[in-house]
Design an enzyme around this catalytic site. Structure first.
Site, PDB file in Angstrom:
ATOM      1  N   ARG A   1      42.782  29.645  27.447  1.00 62.85           N
ATOM      2  CA  ARG A   1      42.124  29.766  28.649  1.00 62.85           C
ATOM      3  C   ARG A   1      42.394  31.051  29.176  1.00 62.85           C
ATOM      4  NH1 ARG A   1      44.285  29.007  33.573  1.00 62.85           N
ATOM      5  NH2 ARG A   1      46.085  28.854  32.755  1.00 62.85           N
ATOM      6  N   ILE A   2      41.290  31.497  30.101  1.00 64.00           N
ATOM      7  CA  ILE A   2      41.465  32.423  31.163  1.00 64.00           C
ATOM      8  C   ILE A   2      41.307  31.882  32.509  1.00 64.00           C
ATOM      9  CG2 ILE A   2      41.099  34.119  29.453  1.00 64.00           C
ATOM     10  CD1 ILE A   2      38.219  34.501  30.659  1.00 64.00           C
ATOM     11  N   SER A   3      41.931  32.767  33.410  1.00 58.59           N
ATOM     12  CA  SER A   3      41.499  32.201  34.997  1.00 58.59           C
ATOM     13  C   SER A   3      40.259  32.843  35.660  1.00 58.59           C
ATOM     14  CB  SER A   3      42.735  32.485  35.648  1.00 58.59           C
ATOM     15  OG  SER A   3      44.019  32.195  35.202  1.00 58.59           O
ATOM     16  N   LYS A   4      39.915  34.096  35.131  1.00 62.51           N
ATOM     17  CA  LYS A   4      38.822  34.510  36.058  1.00 62.51           C
ATOM     18  C   LYS A   4      37.565  34.372  35.250  1.00 62.51           C
ATOM     19  CE  LYS A   4      41.673  38.225  38.125  1.00 62.51           C
ATOM     20  NZ  LYS A   4      41.699  39.961  38.346  1.00 62.51           N
TER      21      LYS A   4
END
Length: 204
Positions: free
Chosen positions: A7-10
């Protein structure tokens, strides 16, 4: 089977899951068994995670790059892993502060048990402040409120603290919001479980 989650936030393209995917594939996970999300860890709506959790079966292991890739909070993380454990699914963290967590091993389960105890203790902080207020009130001759209570989180923390020579029992009891009598009914001076402590932990 090992199944990976990244998972990445942006969502603006400035970040990539490639680093996480590389680590997961190097660990031996097929690319088709790696699920991804581009969303904040605080959001409930993570379709990649939902699909990943749905795909896991008894005997599988969920592998993540870092611990913060999975949970919205410590409480959410603990609940998720406990749910996986109930389904017979393990969790392994490859790097970061949670790299010692591998719930497929006894040592890894012990480490995660500490996380679980901290999460439970976190939930009790508000009630502990209330208890501290009652202690102060009793010292001034006022009475009221619920009696002191031992919980599973307090038992685990008491076991760890009592095993340390420098622990001052009075300060520990004040910190946990319990009496000495309550402490010693559950944990020995050496940090060993007593009958009441065993009964309490077995309820969970």
């Amino acid at each position: 089977m090992n199944i990976g989650y990244a998972r990445i936030s942006k969502q603006d393209g400035s970040q990539s899951t490639q680093l996480q995917i590389d680590a997961l594939t190097e660990f031996g996970i097929d690319r088709e068994h790696i699920y991804e999300d581009q969303a904040s860890g605080k959001k409930d709506d993570r379709p990649g995670l939902h699909a990943c959790l749905k795909a896991l079966r008894d005997g599988d292991t969920l592998v993540i790059w870092k611990l913060d890739r999975l949970g919205r909070s410590l409480r959410h993380l603990v609940n998720t892993v406990q749910d996986l454990d109930n389904r017979g699914v393990g969790l392994k963290v490859l790097t970061g502060q949670g790299a010692t967590i591998d719930t497929t091993t006894p040592a890894g389960k012990l480490v995660f048990g500490i996380f679980a105890a901290l999460s439970e203790f976190e939930r009790e902080l508000i009630s502990e402040r209330t208890i501290a207020g009652l202690v102060s009130a009793r010292s001034r001759g006022r009475k009221g409120g619920r009696p002191f209570k031992m919980t599973t989180a307090k038992v685990r923390l008491a076991m760890a603290a009592m095993g340390e020579r420098e622990t001052k029992v009075g300060e520990l009891c004040e910190e946990l919001g319990i009496t000495r009598q309550t402490l010693y009914r559950h944990v020995s001076p050496k940090g060993e479980l007593r009958e009441d402590g065993i009964k309490l932990l077995n309820k969970k």
